[in-house]
Design a protein around this motif. Structure first.
Motif, PDB file in Angstrom:
ATOM      1  N   LYS A   6       0.824  -1.211   0.000  1.00 48.14           N
ATOM      2  CA  LYS A   6       0.000   0.000   0.000  1.00 48.14           C
ATOM      3  C   LYS A   6       0.859   1.261   0.000  1.00 48.14           C
ATOM      4  CE  LYS A   6      -4.330  -1.688   1.960  1.00 48.14           C
ATOM      5  NZ  LYS A   6      -5.345  -1.503   3.014  1.00 48.14           N
ATOM      6  N   ARG A   9       1.449   2.554  -3.515  1.00 52.11           N
ATOM      7  CA  ARG A   9       0.331   2.974  -4.356  1.00 52.11           C
ATOM      8  C   ARG A   9       0.547   4.401  -4.826  1.00 52.11           C
ATOM      9  NH1 ARG A   9      -3.582  -1.233  -5.287  1.00 52.11           N
ATOM     10  NH2 ARG A   9      -3.427  -2.644  -3.529  1.00 52.11           N
ATOM     11  N   TYR A  12      -3.338   8.746  -6.909  1.00 51.36           N
ATOM     12  CA  TYR A  12      -4.789   8.645  -7.030  1.00 51.36           C
ATOM     13  C   TYR A  12      -5.363   7.614  -6.063  1.00 51.36           C
ATOM     14  CZ  TYR A  12      -4.221  11.604 -11.071  1.00 51.36           C
ATOM     15  OH  TYR A  12      -3.912  12.663 -11.887  1.00 51.36           O
ATOM     16  N   TYR A  13      -4.595   6.608  -5.741  1.00 47.32           N
ATOM     17  CA  TYR A  13      -5.024   5.661  -4.700  1.00 47.32           C
ATOM     18  C   TYR A  13      -5.150   6.390  -3.363  1.00 47.32           C
ATOM     19  CZ  TYR A  13      -4.841   1.812  -1.360  1.00 47.32           C
ATOM     20  OH  TYR A  13      -5.101   0.953  -0.321  1.00 47.32           O
ATOM     21  N   ARG A  14      -4.147   7.197  -3.047  1.00 43.99           N
ATOM     22  CA  ARG A  14      -4.172   7.928  -1.770  1.00 43.99           C
ATOM     23  C   ARG A  14      -5.281   8.978  -1.759  1.00 43.99           C
ATOM     24  NH1 ARG A  14       1.416   7.563  -2.876  1.00 43.99           N
ATOM     25  NH2 ARG A  14       1.545   9.759  -3.463  1.00 43.99           N
ATOM     26  N   LYS A  17      -8.661   7.429  -1.091  1.00 42.23           N
ATOM     27  CA  LYS A  17      -8.861   7.147   0.330  1.00 42.23           C
ATOM     28  C   LYS A  17      -9.179   8.424   1.104  1.00 42.23           C
ATOM     29  CE  LYS A  17      -8.099   2.698   0.348  1.00 42.23           C
ATOM     30  NZ  LYS A  17      -9.189   1.756   0.686  1.00 42.23           N
ATOM     31  N   ALA A  23     -12.913   3.624  -5.004  1.00 46.02           N
ATOM     32  CA  ALA A  23     -11.771   3.126  -5.775  1.00 46.02           C
ATOM     33  C   ALA A  23     -11.127   4.305  -6.508  1.00 46.02           C
ATOM     34  CB  ALA A  23     -12.200   2.050  -6.768  1.00 46.02           C
ATOM     35  N   ARG A  24      -9.863   4.149  -6.871  1.00 42.92           N
ATOM     36  CA  ARG A  24      -9.147   5.216  -7.587  1.00 42.92           C
ATOM     37  C   ARG A  24      -9.738   5.460  -8.964  1.00 42.92           C
ATOM     38  NH1 ARG A  24      -5.662   4.100 -11.346  1.00 42.92           N
ATOM     39  NH2 ARG A  24      -4.073   5.640 -10.780  1.00 42.92           N
TER      40      ARG A  24
END
Length: 266
Positions: A6, A9, A12-14, A17, A23-24
């Protein structure tokens, strides 16, 4: 201490969240809207292959914010084989997008109206064999197009994921039968290492006598009744033969399987 996966990542993943997206992939739809303004004037939308619901979240947020506080005019229907966690303002249908009853369920939700936007971020489990993955993804897109022709209003927009490959031009010609403007875009939130891109099809304009049909012999191997596709504009849907099968390879070497292609005569 070794970093977990993680920690590796991307941004965009962060951000997903931090901002509460499921989801991204939510950013892909947001970036497509920035480029093509697909939400402009839209109050009725359908999200196909919706789980886990990030694109549905975007639709709920954007369409409600564009409706000048009259959220009663906004209707968003999400369709998937599995149920999702509920979202305020979202109607969920658990169903198969290759089945006629799913199209009928969507139509019932809109009553006497039709959708102005249909989106589909669905994708099969990839094999790593690009030719196979591209082919299966194209068939999923055409299945989404089949159901879209039942529920999309003239002038509407259709957005779906594709896998880039040598047969993209054929797929474009198929889509151009139904839309006057077809573009392929890769939003900046899509990983550069991924072969995915998105078709943005605007101004839905089927041939005058085209009749929407869920006929798709690749996904539904029932060949008994062809009457529904032999008249008028539906003649442009031309059956052809392909041999072989994906599992196991060449297990049907001496057999033939009917599939459908749509050819542009522009």
């Amino acid at each position: 201490m070794k970093k977990s996966s993680k920690d590796k990542r991307d941004i965009y993943y962060r951000l997903a969240k931090e901002e509460g997206w499921r989801a991204r992939s939510a950013f892909k739809l947001l970036h497509l809207d920035q480029q093509f303004h697909i939400f402009e004037g839209v109050t009725r939308a359908v999200d196909l292959c919706a789980a886990p619901g990030s694109w549905s979240q975007v639709l709920v947020k954007k369409l409600r914010s564009h409706s000048n506080s009259d959220v009663s005019k906004v209707k968003i229907v999400a369709v998937d084989l599995q149920a999702m966690a509920p979202l305020p303002g979202l109607i969920q249908i658990v169903g198969d997008i290759t089945k006629k009853e799913t199209a009928q369920a969507i139509i019932r939700e809109f009553k006497d109206d039709t959708a102005q936007l249909v989106v589909c971020d669905g994708a099969p489990d990839v094999t790593g064999l690009h030719d196979i993955d591209e082919f299966v993804q194209a068939q999923l897109l055409l299945a989404a197009l089949n159901i879209t022709t039942h529920v999309l209003a003239p002038g509407g927009t259709f957005v779906a994921k594709i896998f880039r490959g040598k047969d993209v031009t054929l797929l474009m010609s198929q889509l151009e039968l139904f839309f006057s403007c077809v573009n392929i875009a890769k939003p900046r939130s899509s990983r550069s290492t991924s072969i995915e891109a998105f078709v943005v099809c605007q101004n839905y304009k089927p041939l005058p006598d085209y009749k929407p049909t869920m006929y798709n012999p690749l996904l539904n191997l029932l060949y008994d009744d062809h009457d529904e596709i032999v008249e008028g504009a539906n003649k442009l849907v031309s059956p052809f033969l392909a041999s072989g099968d994906l599992q196991p390879f060449d297990s049907l070497r001496n057999q033939t399987v009917k599939v459908t292609a749509i050819f542009s005569y522009c």
